[in-house]
Design an enzyme around this catalytic site. Structure first.
Site, PDB file in Angstrom:
ATOM      1  CG  ASP A 102      -0.316   0.050   2.536  1.00  0.00           C
ATOM      2  OD1 ASP A 102       0.562   0.912   2.746  1.00  0.00           O
ATOM      3  OD2 ASP A 102      -0.669  -0.756   3.412  1.00  0.00           O
ATOM      4  CE  LYS A 103      -0.199   8.538  -1.275  1.00  0.00           C
ATOM      5  NZ  LYS A 103      -1.321   9.506  -1.469  1.00  0.00           N
TER       6      LYS A 103
END
Length: 232
Positions: A102-103
């Site tokens: 994820d980011k």
């Protein structure tokens, strides 16, 4: 495969553009001889604009993903593909991430255009371990290792318990967690279930493949020996 199609599949441009590149003499062999569209030259001996061609289909790439980048080709903002040559987005078959980070997670991220290899890595039968370096908001309570290793831990809104995971406590707010599966935001959700919050998360290893020699934001093409480390 015809040279025009090969170059187009590697993302160097459209077939029309590659026909023009060949006519202009931008495609040569290692001796500097201009190649024609029907040339039968080995992939490794072809140069495009005096540079060796990118690897043929079956390439596997390891990236040291920085924070703030998204594993997508279409989302807004900074994408992991922005860290690769532009032509890599145009490869056929498509160059896909093997799983996602994820980011707000950094570290080891794999790409490939080999669907068989991709499924081999993510298959539960392969049991490829993935190691994460975890920083927590609050001290651990001491019960986490036993809970994570139990094989009985249930995450919210899921019907199947997690596979046993190994927790190596470094200090009260830092740990190394080894998973053998890849559920949505799994590491964060596991610690959230214990009443804690992950403030920093990085994947440091896939199998026995590490990020040694790959700086943040950089990438490398894996050799056959490198790829074998994923399953060892």
């Amino acid at each position: 495969m015809r040279l025009v199609k090969l170059l187009a599949n590697l993302g160097y441009g459209s077939r029309k553009e590659m026909q023009q590149a060949i006519r202009h003499g931008w495609v040569t062999d290692r001796k500097g001889n201009q190649l024609k569209a029907d040339a039968k030259t080995d992939h490794k001996d072809i140069l495009f604009d005096d540079e060796p061609l990118d690897p043929a289909q079956g390439v596997v790439i390891l990236m040291n993903k920085p924070l703030g980048y998204v594993c997508s080709t279409k989302d807004q903002g900074r994408l992991v593909y922005d860290l690769l040559p532009d032509r890599f987005r145009m490869r056929k078959p498509v160059l896909s991430t093997i799983g996602r980070l994820d980011k707000e997670t950094s570290g080891a991220l794999l790409f490939t255009d080999d669907g068989t290899f991709l499924h081999q890595v993510i298959s539960p039968k392969s049991n490829v371990p993935k190691v994460y370096e975890v920083t927590l908001d609050r001290p651990m309570n001491g019960s986490e290792a036993a809970l994570f290793a139990s094989g009985e831990m249930m995450l919210e809104n899921e019907q199947k318990p997690l596979k046993p995971a190994e927790l190596d406590v470094i200090d009260e707010t830092h740990a190394r967690l080894t998973l053998h599966e890849g559920r949505y935001h799994q590491v964060r959700r596991m610690f959230a279930a214990t009443g804690n919050h992950v403030t920093d998360l990085a994947r440091s290893r896939i199998g026995t493949l590490t990020l040694e020699g790959v700086d943040e934001g950089q990438w490398k093409i894996l050799s056959e020996d490198d790829k074998a480390l994923i399953f060892s």
